[in-house]
Write an enzyme that holds these catalytic residues in place. Sequence first.
Site, short mmCIF file in Angstrom:
data_model
loop_
_atom_site.label_atom_id
_atom_site.label_comp_id
_atom_site.label_asym_id
_atom_site.label_seq_id
_atom_site.Cartn_x
_atom_site.Cartn_y
_atom_site.Cartn_z
N SER A 1 0.78 -1.01 -0.10
CA SER A 1 -0.02 -0.05 -0.07
C SER A 1 0.78 1.14 -0.07
O SER A 1 1.71 1.28 -0.75
CB SER A 1 -0.93 -0.11 1.24
OG SER A 1 -1.46 1.19 1.58
N HIS B 1 -3.28 -1.29 -2.96
CA HIS B 1 -4.21 -0.11 -2.51
C HIS B 1 -4.34 0.99 -3.42
O HIS B 1 -3.14 1.69 -3.57
CB HIS B 1 -4.27 0.34 -1.21
CG HIS B 1 -4.36 -0.71 -0.16
ND1 HIS B 1 -4.24 -0.72 1.18
CD2 HIS B 1 -5.09 -2.05 -0.32
CE1 HIS B 1 -4.57 -1.99 1.75
NE2 HIS B 1 -5.07 -2.78 0.59
N ASP C 1 -4.26 -4.63 6.32
CA ASP C 1 -4.75 -5.45 5.37
C ASP C 1 -3.53 -6.52 4.67
O ASP C 1 -2.27 -6.08 4.65
CB ASP C 1 -5.21 -4.68 4.20
CG ASP C 1 -5.85 -5.61 3.13
OD1 ASP C 1 -6.29 -6.78 3.22
OD2 ASP C 1 -5.96 -5.21 1.84
#
Lengths: 280, 195
Positions: free
Chosen positions: B17, B44, B138
Amino acid sequence: MEDKTDIEQIEIDLLLDAVERRHGYDFREYSRASLTRRLRRLRVDMKKEHISDLIPLVLYGQGVMESLVDGISVTVSEMFRDPYVFKMVREKIVPYLKTYPKVNIWVAGCATGEEVYSLAILFKEEEIYDRVQIYATDINEKSLKKAKAGIYSEDQTKTNTNNYYKSMGRESFNDYYFTKFHKVMMARDLMKNVVFLTHNLAVDRVFNEMQMIFCRNVLIYFSIPLQERVLKLFDDSLCKNGFLALGTKEHIRFSKTEKSFRTVGKKEKIFQKIMPRAGA
Amino acid sequence: MSLSAPGRFRLVVIGGSAGSTIGLPLILAGLPHDLRLPVVVVRHIAPESTWEFFMRRTDADCALTIIEPDDKEPIFGGHVYMAPPNYHLLIERDYTFSLSVDEKVRYSRPSIDVLFETAADAYGESVIGVIMTGANDDGAAGLKKIKERGGYAIVQDPKTAQVDIMPKAAIAACDVDRILPLERIAEALLELERL
Ligand SMILES: C[S@@+](CC[C@H](N)C(=O)[O-])C[C@H]1O[C@@H](n2cnc3c(N)ncnc32)[C@H](O)[C@@H]1O
């Protein structure tokens, strides 16, 4: 070796057989990876140890199917999702639809109705709404109820509004709803020419001739054979030169129906039905 | 092709991310064009415009073919598959992709957990999971799932990560096999490919 993931797949097969034989809903040809995740979650929500523990409920429980269908189906939606698609409908497709005296539109897999309201707004602004009839269908009764009510949470408004303007909306978006207790209620007159119906793409048939079909972000939940069935259903439902709009990551490439269509928008995933050439 | 190729591993999944805009191209640039293992990536992602730019840049630096897979597309070696913005990317047990617009997971769509969990289901012990720099957790649950199914876990050394939350969460969630500085990850993947 005993593999829990393989056993879980056996449980899912058995559950889906029970659902189909007892209630007629056929989820056996759904994309397994997503379905498995949904059923794992449902198992946890229903506080069961195994997915197979849901089978007795399916066989003997009262009114379980509505929550099961709701647990399995993914109803996430937004208004004017992928604004460039609606822009193309507005600029390229509507002028064509205007040549018909009566325009039937089928929104298959309408979920909670955001796409239906978006289209009603678009057709209204393009001054074609009076001759449009929208058939909005889904298998999920719960989401159809929400769609009919047209009441949404206020936090979606920002996304919806941005999408509306990007799709070349002509008016001001906040004329189409009013806000009360942090809820957004869509204007009732948008629903004038809409009917909401239960229709299962996996088992039900053609119900009318359509000038355009929207079926966006539904086929991704289906295996290729089921996608094939549904695309054939759309091919059979569309009038000659009718249009089909799929989700932006869906395609007709793996399908036999491919040659009945020409591509109108590659990125938009809009197709037009043409008669197959002789011998093709 | 990858499906029949011998070797212990058959798939690499990578998640990152915040900060991975620089790190990811660096890993991919270290992989040769004839890599046997397919590589699947979830990042992301912010707005679409920067995404297309990122894809073009990364493609230019990478010997492998980089694509955004379509729904139900089969998975082949020699390719890097990038999850498209706003969809979860899932792996089916018949080694094809599926897409989904399911709710966000860990505030993210695409989500690393969703990819890793379905990769573990489909490929079992033949998956290598890699967690890079990032600003939330995540991927931690997904990497744990990969380990539970007998797969291999690599995490970028939090000290070399621009944002260390994601690698730290992954290390806390399971017993990872290797913690490596960014520059060593491609090399480790090549070693594992030969097993
Ligand atoms: C992600 S929503 C799509 C919403 C909207 N079309 C959009 O793109 O934003 C998918 C919908 O497909 C519906 N669906 C799933 N299986 C179906 C079936 N067999 N027949 C009709 N609808 C189905 C689900 O109930 C869900 O509401």
